[in-house]
Design a protein around this motif. Structure first.
Motif, PDB file in Angstrom:
ATOM      1  N   GLU A 180      45.325  62.263  55.301  1.00 29.46           N
ATOM      2  CA  GLU A 180      44.055  62.484  55.985  1.00 29.46           C
ATOM      3  C   GLU A 180      44.292  62.784  57.448  1.00 29.46           C
ATOM      4  OE1 GLU A 180      41.793  58.924  55.450  1.00 29.46           O
ATOM      5  OE2 GLU A 180      43.137  57.686  56.643  1.00 29.46           O
ATOM      6  N   ARG A 181      43.297  63.422  58.028  1.00 31.61           N
ATOM      7  CA  ARG A 181      43.319  63.774  59.461  1.00 31.61           C
ATOM      8  C   ARG A 181      41.859  63.783  59.912  1.00 31.61           C
ATOM      9  NH1 ARG A 181      45.233  69.422  62.352  1.00 31.61           N
ATOM     10  NH2 ARG A 181      45.928  68.520  64.335  1.00 31.61           N
TER      11      ARG A 181
ATOM     12  N   GLU B 107      40.471  69.068  60.852  1.00 27.04           N
ATOM     13  CA  GLU B 107      40.334  67.927  59.947  1.00 27.04           C
ATOM     14  C   GLU B 107      40.314  68.338  58.481  1.00 27.04           C
ATOM     15  OE1 GLU B 107      38.125  69.003  62.038  1.00 27.04           O
ATOM     16  OE2 GLU B 107      36.238  69.366  60.979  1.00 27.04           O
TER      17      GLU B 107
ATOM     18  N   PHE C 107      46.875  70.744  57.055  1.00 22.26           N
ATOM     19  CA  PHE C 107      45.542  70.583  57.625  1.00 22.26           C
ATOM     20  C   PHE C 107      45.313  71.657  58.679  1.00 22.26           C
ATOM     21  CE2 PHE C 107      44.145  66.437  56.077  1.00 22.26           C
ATOM     22  CZ  PHE C 107      45.331  65.868  55.651  1.00 22.26           C
TER      23      PHE C 107
ATOM     24  N   GLN D 107      41.689  69.627  55.027  1.00 21.20           N
ATOM     25  CA  GLN D 107      42.938  69.714  54.267  1.00 21.20           C
ATOM     26  C   GLN D 107      42.863  70.971  53.406  1.00 21.20           C
ATOM     27  OE1 GLN D 107      43.700  66.339  51.674  1.00 21.20           O
ATOM     28  NE2 GLN D 107      45.907  66.649  51.753  1.00 21.20           N
TER      29      GLN D 107
ATOM     30  N   SER E 239      47.304  62.196  62.048  1.00 18.09           N
ATOM     31  CA  SER E 239      47.256  62.256  60.586  1.00 18.09           C
ATOM     32  C   SER E 239      48.021  61.069  60.004  1.00 18.09           C
ATOM     33  CB  SER E 239      47.867  63.561  60.089  1.00 18.09           C
ATOM     34  OG  SER E 239      47.880  63.607  58.669  1.00 18.09           O
TER      35      SER E 239
END
Lengths: 112, 116
Positions: free
Chosen positions: B68-69, B52, B49, B54, B75
């Protein structure tokens, strides 16, 4: 796919001995990094070598990057029990923003 | 200062369960990486990442793996319907800059996942 082969896979030596571990590839890398990992912890960066033929020293540890930037070595002088751990090399490819490629590591045990 | 932290440190799951692994990077670090380290192996890249976004998920082994972040900080790596071959240490790393490889990466202690 770029691969890094590390040798030996395991090494057990007496305190005070010298040792060399190797990291080899058929691919050219823009840089190589050496990490040390202890049980239950993440890898910790020791050094980054960038230029072919480069030699870097960190106390009793000497790192060398091959002239063709395909291989590297780590030499430890007068090993101590505190040097025990997993030594990993990791390479960065030539083509832009590619992720690090790690070798399988050399597991070193230094016996007092 | 605080380094990269991961939780839980150990996770045991029954085959077929879903798991969620958390990574708290160093504050202000732009890049965040997930790696999988099987027993006796070096870390293998999973995903990367930048804030946010990816940017690379080429290392994710199957569509059961999702990361996800959402706010560009913490994350989560989620593994659905865990299988025994998912057993490994999952490492998170963060770096200050935007390069996927050349900047120093600081690793967390990892989460050891065991799937029974």
């Amino acid at each position: 796919t770029q691969l890094l082969e590390q040798s030996p896979q395991f090494l057990s030596i007496q305190e005070g001995e010298n040792l060399t571990v190797y990291c080899n590839s058929s691919s050219v890398f823009s840089s190589l990094q050496w990490y040390r990992q202890e049980p239950g912890e993440g890898p910790v960066l020791l050094v980054t070598v960038v230029t072919g033929g480069e030699v870097k020293k960190l106390k009793r540890l000497t790192f060398q990057f091959g002239d063709a930037r395909k291989d590297s070595s780590l030499h430890i002088t007068a090993a101590q029990p505190g040097d025990t751990g997993l030594y990993l090399c990791a390479g960065t490819g030539l083509s832009g923003n590619t992720p690090l490629v790690f070798g399988k590591g050399t597991r070193l045990s230094v016996i007092a | 200062g605080a380094g990269v932290s991961q939780s839980p440190r150990y996770k045991v799951a029954k085959r077929g369960q879903d798991v969620a692994l958390r990574c708290d990077p160093i504050s202000g670090h732009v890049s965040l990486f997930w790696y999988q380290q099987a027993l006796g192996q070096g870390p293998e890249f999973l995903t990367y990442f930048q804030n946010e976004a990816q940017l690379d998920k080429s290392g994710l082994p199957s569509d059961r793996f999702f990361a996800e972040r959402p706010e560009g900080s913490v994350s989560t790596l989620k593994i659905q319907r865990t299988q025994q071959e998912d057993s490994a240490v999952y490492l998170c790393a963060s770096s200050q800059q935007t390069s996927a490889s050349t900047d120093t990466q600081y690793f967390g202690p990892g989460t050891r996942l065991t799937v029974l």
